[in-house]
Motif scaffolding. Structure first.
Motif, PDB file in Angstrom:
ATOM      1  N   LYS A  74     -23.153   3.268  17.587  1.00 56.80           N
ATOM      2  CA  LYS A  74     -23.238   2.646  16.057  1.00 56.80           C
ATOM      3  C   LYS A  74     -24.551   1.933  15.967  1.00 56.80           C
ATOM      4  CE  LYS A  74     -20.160  -1.094  17.180  1.00 56.80           C
ATOM      5  NZ  LYS A  74     -20.709  -2.427  16.662  1.00 56.80           N
ATOM      6  N   ILE A  78     -28.315   6.379  14.886  1.00 58.69           N
ATOM      7  CA  ILE A  78     -28.556   7.931  14.727  1.00 58.69           C
ATOM      8  C   ILE A  78     -27.425   8.556  14.058  1.00 58.69           C
ATOM      9  CG2 ILE A  78     -29.756   8.061  16.864  1.00 58.69           C
ATOM     10  CD1 ILE A  78     -26.270   8.473  17.331  1.00 58.69           C
ATOM     11  N   MET A  80     -24.880  12.202  13.862  1.00 54.25           N
ATOM     12  CA  MET A  80     -24.906  13.577  14.656  1.00 54.25           C
ATOM     13  C   MET A  80     -24.074  14.666  13.923  1.00 54.25           C
ATOM     14  SD  MET A  80     -23.846  13.587  18.700  1.00 54.25           S
ATOM     15  CE  MET A  80     -23.627  15.137  19.500  1.00 54.25           C
ATOM     16  N   ASN A  96     -14.913  11.413   3.979  1.00 53.69           N
ATOM     17  CA  ASN A  96     -15.585  11.752   4.988  1.00 53.69           C
ATOM     18  C   ASN A  96     -16.998  11.368   5.222  1.00 53.69           C
ATOM     19  OD1 ASN A  96     -14.510  13.654   7.504  1.00 53.69           O
ATOM     20  ND2 ASN A  96     -13.302  14.175   5.680  1.00 53.69           N
ATOM     21  N   PHE A  99     -17.232   7.686   5.024  1.00 50.26           N
ATOM     22  CA  PHE A  99     -16.690   6.754   5.998  1.00 50.26           C
ATOM     23  C   PHE A  99     -17.531   5.838   6.812  1.00 50.26           C
ATOM     24  CE2 PHE A  99     -14.736   6.314  10.399  1.00 50.26           C
ATOM     25  CZ  PHE A  99     -13.806   5.634  10.019  1.00 50.26           C
ATOM     26  N   GLY A 100     -18.614   6.462   7.382  1.00 52.33           N
ATOM     27  CA  GLY A 100     -19.561   5.694   8.162  1.00 52.33           C
ATOM     28  C   GLY A 100     -20.179   4.592   7.478  1.00 52.33           C
ATOM     29  N   ARG A 102     -18.702   2.939   4.852  1.00 54.36           N
ATOM     30  CA  ARG A 102     -17.901   1.904   4.629  1.00 54.36           C
ATOM     31  C   ARG A 102     -17.389   0.987   5.773  1.00 54.36           C
ATOM     32  NH1 ARG A 102     -15.565   3.071  -0.232  1.00 54.36           N
ATOM     33  NH2 ARG A 102     -14.996   5.413  -0.702  1.00 54.36           N
ATOM     34  N   ILE A 103     -17.653   1.749   7.090  1.00 54.80           N
ATOM     35  CA  ILE A 103     -17.540   0.605   8.300  1.00 54.80           C
ATOM     36  C   ILE A 103     -18.465  -0.013   8.511  1.00 54.80           C
ATOM     37  CG2 ILE A 103     -18.015   0.958  10.605  1.00 54.80           C
ATOM     38  CD1 ILE A 103     -15.356   2.202  10.419  1.00 54.80           C
ATOM     39  N   ARG A 104     -19.660   0.157   7.600  1.00 56.98           N
ATOM     40  CA  ARG A 104     -20.981  -0.843   7.802  1.00 56.98           C
ATOM     41  C   ARG A 104     -21.100  -1.658   6.691  1.00 56.98           C
ATOM     42  NH1 ARG A 104     -22.436   3.532  10.782  1.00 56.98           N
ATOM     43  NH2 ARG A 104     -23.773   3.032  12.479  1.00 56.98           N
ATOM     44  N   ARG A 147     -22.678  14.062   5.627  1.00 58.26           N
ATOM     45  CA  ARG A 147     -22.045  12.789   6.466  1.00 58.26           C
ATOM     46  C   ARG A 147     -23.357  12.351   7.251  1.00 58.26           C
ATOM     47  NH1 ARG A 147     -17.205  13.421  10.133  1.00 58.26           N
ATOM     48  NH2 ARG A 147     -18.540  14.474  11.681  1.00 58.26           N
ATOM     49  N   ARG A 151     -26.321   8.578   5.776  1.00 55.21           N
ATOM     50  CA  ARG A 151     -26.485   7.574   6.745  1.00 55.21           C
ATOM     51  C   ARG A 151     -27.746   6.921   6.728  1.00 55.21           C
ATOM     52  NH1 ARG A 151     -23.735   7.589  11.456  1.00 55.21           N
ATOM     53  NH2 ARG A 151     -25.309   6.070  11.951  1.00 55.21           N
TER      54      ARG A 151
ATOM     55  N   ARG B 182     -17.202   7.195  16.531  1.00 57.83           N
ATOM     56  CA  ARG B 182     -18.054   6.267  17.359  1.00 57.83           C
ATOM     57  C   ARG B 182     -19.410   6.284  16.823  1.00 57.83           C
ATOM     58  NH1 ARG B 182     -17.958   7.632  23.567  1.00 57.83           N
ATOM     59  NH2 ARG B 182     -19.310   5.535  23.552  1.00 57.83           N
ATOM     60  N   VAL B 183     -19.846   7.513  16.370  1.00 59.20           N
ATOM     61  CA  VAL B 183     -21.242   7.561  15.812  1.00 59.20           C
ATOM     62  C   VAL B 183     -21.251   6.996  14.536  1.00 59.20           C
ATOM     63  CG1 VAL B 183     -23.089   9.357  14.960  1.00 59.20           C
ATOM     64  CG2 VAL B 183     -22.055   9.509  17.243  1.00 59.20           C
ATOM     65  N   ASP B 184     -20.167   7.185  13.690  1.00 56.98           N
ATOM     66  CA  ASP B 184     -19.982   6.476  12.392  1.00 56.98           C
ATOM     67  C   ASP B 184     -19.923   5.045  12.504  1.00 56.98           C
ATOM     68  OD1 ASP B 184     -20.445   8.523  10.502  1.00 56.98           O
ATOM     69  OD2 ASP B 184     -18.401   9.167  10.421  1.00 56.98           O
ATOM     70  N   GLY B 185     -19.631   4.591  13.690  1.00 55.43           N
ATOM     71  CA  GLY B 185     -19.584   3.084  13.925  1.00 55.43           C
ATOM     72  C   GLY B 185     -18.295   2.448  13.865  1.00 55.43           C
ATOM     73  N   CYS B 186     -17.300   3.365  14.477  1.00 54.58           N
ATOM     74  CA  CYS B 186     -15.985   2.903  14.883  1.00 54.58           C
ATOM     75  C   CYS B 186     -15.819   2.324  16.510  1.00 54.58           C
ATOM     76  CB  CYS B 186     -15.037   3.769  14.787  1.00 54.58           C
ATOM     77  SG  CYS B 186     -14.432   4.163  13.069  1.00 54.58           S
ATOM     78  N   ARG B 194      -8.055   4.165  12.351  1.00 58.28           N
ATOM     79  CA  ARG B 194      -8.317   4.873  11.266  1.00 58.28           C
ATOM     80  C   ARG B 194      -8.468   6.294  11.218  1.00 58.28           C
ATOM     81  NH1 ARG B 194     -12.688   0.470   8.455  1.00 58.28           N
ATOM     82  NH2 ARG B 194     -12.185   1.711   6.862  1.00 58.28           N
TER      83      ARG B 194
END
Lengths: 386, 284
Positions: A74, A78, A80, A96, A99-100, A102-104, A147, A151, B182-186, B194
């Protein structure tokens, strides 16, 4: 965007199993680099080490001059795209992609803007509310790419993203990913076992085998100047023909001859071949550099009988064998119309300036090699022969 | 005579199919009858007067009465027992899920097969083996007849079951999905919460429901570790059996009362339960 550098990267699994050995690659900013090789060659492991999904056993991985060996995925900035899409089945396409972000903890309006932009680029606006299971393979792969796009990462990583698609869709998606690279101007690292994908998409190709990088270069450089027999055989479709032969000097000419053929080497190759460590060589001829002789006479002739003819319209692939038992498959790409039939004997003339030569023992190229793997000291074949 | 094979063929085939159908449905009816007879017997007796219950031969058609059910709820503090059972079964299920889901995830993720076998063995050992040590332990901590002791003891039944159901579920989740998270930040925890748990909902529901039912039906731990304050419904049924007589009508009505919630839950969730129990059996 970013420059990625692999410096002496190694991956050693439990039981001293070496998946990747001493990998040195520089991926320039905005470059599209393709790692290609057969199954188990270490290309996916290398990609996963760049992603941070696999621990690096030794060596340094730099992204934008920053050592990232110990950073979690994270924090490497990058994104993938996976072979099996890896979409979250319980979330809609929109979720989908979001999601990335939102996590950030990106604000909602910014998330919406990015998702809508990516959806527009990939033409998936109408699927945003659907669940992944309601999409076709091609649509799912677009979402997976989307997706990654939202990012806005420094580096895009693709792990055999087209392997699960049918042939037609694969060609279409191949073009779209290439277009995407031009549009986003991003650094992209792409892993595939398909050399056609590698040739058509990459600015630069890294060929791997048994955990070792064999050669790095542009598609045409690898095609025209393979550093060893493996690269020569792996790159190109139909593949290069290989003939075992022996170098010999006769009347001031340097000949190479073997079962069913006798060629006079081109003058431009004489110096390099003169330094060959052994007179035993492998002659490599691309199918397009082997034409039917017809009634034409030539100094260099290959005699074989035709075993299969594949008519493709604009051209024909003629499979042949020098042996009566048909145990070999030499291929000639014939562009002109012909009236040859299966079982007939024919004479073929190679384009000697395009013929490649490899050492019979080591498989290394004997002509000037461009790439990271240089040949060690060469002894003169002729002097050894004397 | 018509000897054409096209005309002669279907007749024996039809007979064969009819015979197989009769055999198939006959076997099903026999099995269902065998398993439902005790339930039917219980329901009928719950609706009979004491005299009708002991009558020979037993009557299938009679004037039903709800007197036994009135008796269950008026003479006994049955609502309290139901409340106790709900707290204990709910608590042990919740705790079982909180502990069992991460344990199963870890076993699946790190391929800890030996640990999985160890947990399964604890499910196979007869419960009574644990009962005496547990009783002594809880007595020393002055925890006998508390919700905590019953919830913890019922965990012995529910927790291994939850782990057993969930391991194949988690194993069937593609590894790429976790990598993508994991790549998404988890991190591992947020990936679990989640991504993994929502995907595994059929398994979670199955494990939860079956753990709840096991706890709801548990008699052995409850009769030893519970007393007046925490008595559960299976133990409360014992109240209808005294030294002098057995109140069959009350007993049956109480049994029906505690069976109905379990039956309703099972019927409503059978789709989930079957999917949950067969997860990992067939590669998707």
């Amino acid at each position: 965007m970013a420059k990625v550098e692999l410096k002496n990267i190694e991956k050693i699994y439990e039981g001293n199993v070496r998946a990747v050995s001493n990998a040195n690659v520089v991926i320039e900013d905005r470059e599209f680099v393709v790692f290609v090789g057969p199954s188990g060659c270490g290309k996916s492991t290398t990609l996963r080490m760049i992603a941070g999904l696999e621990e690096i056993s030794s060596g340094d991985l730099m992204i934008d001059e920053v050592l990232v060996n110990n950073l979690p995925p994270k924090d490497r900035n990058i994104a993938m795209v996976f072979q099996n899409y890896a979409l979250y089945p319980h979330m809609s396409v929109y979720e989908n992609m979001a999601f990335g972000l939102r996590i950030r903890k990106i604000p909602n309006d910014e998330i919406d803007r990015r998702v809508q932009d990516a959806a527009r680029i990939l033409s998936i606006q109408e699927y945003l509310r659907r669940k992944p299971r309601a999409l076709s393979g091609g649509q799912r792969q677009r979402v997976a790419v989307g997706r990654a796009i939202v990012r806005n990462p420094k580096v895009f990583l693709f792990d055999e993203p087209l392997s699960n698609l049918d042939a037609k869709l694969r060609v279409q998606m191949r073009t779209e990913i290439a277009k995407l690279h031009n549009r986003l101007n991003a650094t992209m690292i792409y892993v595939t076992h398909d050399q056609v994908e590698a040739m058509t998409m990459g600015d630069k190709i890294v060929v791997m085998k048994d955990g070792l990088i064999q050669q790095i270069g542009s598609p045409l450089l690898l095609y025209d100047h393979p550093c060893n027999r493996f690269v020569a055989g792996f790159i190109g479709s139909p593949p290069m023909n290989f003939l075992e032969g022996r170098l010999r000097e006769e009347d001031g000419s340097l000949l190479v001859e073997g079962e069913g053929f006798k060629f006079v080497t081109a003058d431009i190759h004489r110096d390099d071949l003169g330094k060959a460590p052994s007179p035993n060589v492998i002659v490599g001829i691309r199918p397009e550099h082997l034409r039917i002789a017809g009634s034409e006479e030539g100094e260099s002739i290959l005699n074989a009988h035709i075993t299969v003819i594949e008519e493709l319209g604009a051209e024909a692939h003629m499979y042949m064998s020098r042996r009566a038992d048909d145990t070999e498959n030499l291929i000639s790409r014939v562009e002109q119309r012909h009236d040859y039939h299966i079982g007939e004997s024919a004479r073929f003339i190679p384009d000697m300036e395009h013929v490649r030569y490899f050492d019979a023992d080591s498989g290394r190229a004997l002509l000037g090699v461009i790439g990271p793997i240089r040949m060690s000291s060469r002894r003169s074949a002729l002097s050894q022969d004397e | 005579m018509d000897t054409h094979p096209a005309n002669a063929g279907p007749r024996p085939f039809l007979w064969h199919r009819t015979f197989m159908n009769i055999l198939y449905y006959g076997t099903i009816v026999l099995c269902v009858f065998f398993f439902l007879l005790p339930l039917l017997w219980m329901l009928l007796n719950a609706l009979k007067t004491p005299l009708q219950i002991v009558e020979l031969p037993p009557k299938l058609f009679f004037m039903p009465t709800l007197a036994n059910f009135e008796n269950v709820f008026s003479s006994q503090n049955f609502l309290q027992y139901i409340y106790n059972s709900l707290i204990i079964a709910g608590g042990s299920t919740l705790l079982g899920l909180v502990l069992g889901l991460p344990a199963a995830f870890s076993i699946a993720l790190h391929k800890q097969k030996k640990l999985a076998v160890f947990i399964l063995v604890s499910r196979m050992v007869p419960g009574i083996t644990f009962l005496l040590p547990l009783f002594i332990m809880f007595r020393n901590f002055r925890m006998v007849d508390t919700y905590t002791s019953l919830i913890l003891s019922h965990l012995l039944v529910g927790l291994p079951f939850i782990v057993w159901v969930m391991v194949p579920f988690f194993e069937s989740i593609p590894r790429d999905l976790m990598d993508a998270a994991r790549v998404d930040g988890c991190n591992v925890f947020s990936t679990f919460i989640r991504i993994i748990i929502p995907i595994s909902m059929p398994g979670v529901v199955t494990g939860g429901i079956l753990s709840f039912i096991f706890s709801w039906n548990n008699f052995m731990f409850s009769i030893v570790l519970a007393s007046n304050r925490t008595k559960t419904v299976p133990v409360a049924i014992f109240n209808f059996i005294s030294y002098a007589q057995i109140d069959w009508g009350g007993l049956m009505a109480a049994a029906v009362t505690i069976t109905v919630p379990v039956l309703v839950i099972t019927i409503l969730t059978q789709k989930y339960v079957i999917r949950g129990l067969t997860a990992g059996a067939v590669k998707g």
